[in-house]
Design an enzyme around this catalytic site. Structure first.
Site, mmCIF file in Angstrom:
data_model
loop_
_atom_site.group_PDB
_atom_site.id
_atom_site.type_symbol
_atom_site.label_atom_id
_atom_site.label_comp_id
_atom_site.label_asym_id
_atom_site.label_seq_id
_atom_site.Cartn_x
_atom_site.Cartn_y
_atom_site.Cartn_z
ATOM 1 N N ARG A 71 11.564 3.727 3.404
ATOM 2 C CA ARG A 71 11.143 2.791 4.455
ATOM 3 C C ARG A 71 12.344 1.943 4.823
ATOM 4 N NH1 ARG A 71 5.824 -0.912 4.622
ATOM 5 N NH2 ARG A 71 5.050 1.103 5.300
ATOM 6 N N ARG A 84 0.813 -1.216 0.000
ATOM 7 C CA ARG A 84 0.000 0.000 0.000
ATOM 8 C C ARG A 84 0.851 1.273 0.000
ATOM 9 N NH1 ARG A 84 -2.358 -4.076 1.826
ATOM 10 N NH2 ARG A 84 -0.663 -4.288 3.299
ATOM 11 N N THR A 85 1.809 1.367 0.902
ATOM 12 C CA THR A 85 2.584 2.603 1.015
ATOM 13 C C THR A 85 3.383 2.866 -0.253
ATOM 14 O OG1 THR A 85 2.760 2.276 3.408
ATOM 15 C CG2 THR A 85 4.263 3.862 2.406
ATOM 16 N N LYS A 105 26.748 -4.859 -1.250
ATOM 17 C CA LYS A 105 28.209 -4.717 -1.300
ATOM 18 C C LYS A 105 28.750 -4.003 -0.066
ATOM 19 C CE LYS A 105 28.054 -4.254 -6.357
ATOM 20 N NZ LYS A 105 28.370 -3.375 -7.509
ATOM 21 N N HIS A 149 5.521 6.518 11.372
ATOM 22 C CA HIS A 149 4.969 6.271 10.032
ATOM 23 C C HIS A 149 4.005 7.425 9.740
ATOM 24 C CE1 HIS A 149 3.781 4.419 6.439
ATOM 25 N NE2 HIS A 149 3.491 3.196 6.848
#
Length: 298
Positions: free
Chosen positions: A100, A50-51, A79, A128
């Site tokens: 995120r 969703r986000t 890496k 959030h």
């Protein structure tokens, strides 16, 4: 440059402004070329549906373009590249970054190294803010925010969506009710902050004890991975499940919310009830995130 890292740093006036913008956008009052020529970089170090998709949709609807980190496994992170270096590089490719990350504080760190605005799309058990704004928007579609009774059900210790929403609701004189298993209560530091700010918090053992008095019930998933014993999880989770029978005595304006994804904490039969708002809540991510992008990029 305007970062959006924590709901704690956004005033009530700024919140109301974003919600007002989102409301206008939801009614079709926006310029589809407002962000023409702008590029949004989407960096997700955790799974998201969703986000991630709603931020991309929001940018595209405003005429901008989106570049995506893609799978972490195919990036330079494998890496050994640091988050600071990744942000320093990516901020040279885009006009804003949506991040995120599984580690709390990652978005704050990113904002210190970025040369473009950073929007926190969730950092560990921390904040959030975009989810919180769409949650507030969803509530406001049904009722004024001031002075309502909001219940939080489920995992409140690790649920960042509940943390951010509780902080935001404290700006509106809301009474907070918690219904949660022992050990998954709101973090003590957050509880202390809310109480110090004058927010009333009422603790309940059973949802049935308070459901008829609530205006909003916000359900979060009890995370199976927190329980080493599957039997203990099943026993506890079953006592925090919302069914049509539990909702028999709710008020006329009551709404039921969930940040999704759900597992089995809300019976699918509830989907057909008029109080169920979680799919509308997810849809609201687009106009709210359009308003956020306009704020940081205009």
């Amino acid at each position: 440059m305007h970062h959006i890292i924590s709901i704690k740093e956004i005033t009530r006036e700024e919140i109301d402004d974003i919600l007002d913008r989102a409301s206008a956008i939801d009614q079709g009052a926006f310029d589809p070329d407002a962000l023409n020529g702008k590029i949004l970089a989407v960096l997700f170090f955790e799974p998201s549906t969703r986000t991630q998709m709603s931020f991309a949709s929001a940018m595209l609807r405003l005429g901008g373009k989106v570049i995506n980190l893609g799978s972490v496994e195919t990036s330079s992170i494998v890496k050994g590249e640091t988050l600071a270096d990744t942000i320093s590089v990516v901020s040279g490719y885009a006009d804003a970054i949506v991040l995120r990350h599984p580690k709390e504080g990652a978005a704050r760190l990113a904002s210190e190294f970025s040369t473009v605005p950073v929007i926190n799309a969730g950092d560990g058990a921390g904040q959030h803010p975009s989810q919180t704004l769409l949650d507030l928007f969803t509530i406001r579609q049904s009722m004024p925010l001031d002075g309502i009774d909001v219940g939080f059900l489920g995992d409140l210790r690790y649920g960042r969506t509940a943390h951010s929403l509780a902080v935001a609701l404290s700006r509106y004189g809301v009474r907070i009710h918690t219904i949660t298993p022992k050990g998954l209560e709101l973090p003590p530091s957050l509880t202390d902050d809310l109480l110090d700010g004058g927010t009333e918090i009422v603790v309940h053992e059973h949802l049935e004890d308070i459901i008829s008095e609530l205006d909003v019930l916000y359900v979060t998933r009890i995370q199976r991975e927190r329980f080493p014993d599957p039997g203990a999880y099943a026993s506890i989770a079953s006592g925090y499940r919302v069914t049509p029978e539990v909702l028999t005595d709710v008020s006329d304006r009551f709404i039921l919310m969930h940040p999704l994804p759900r597992v089995d904490e809300i019976d699918t039969r509830v989907d057909a009830l008029s109080c169920a708002r979680y799919f509308q809540q997810a849809k609201n991510g687009v106009p709210v995130r359009m308003a956020m992008l306009q704020k940081v990029l205009s």
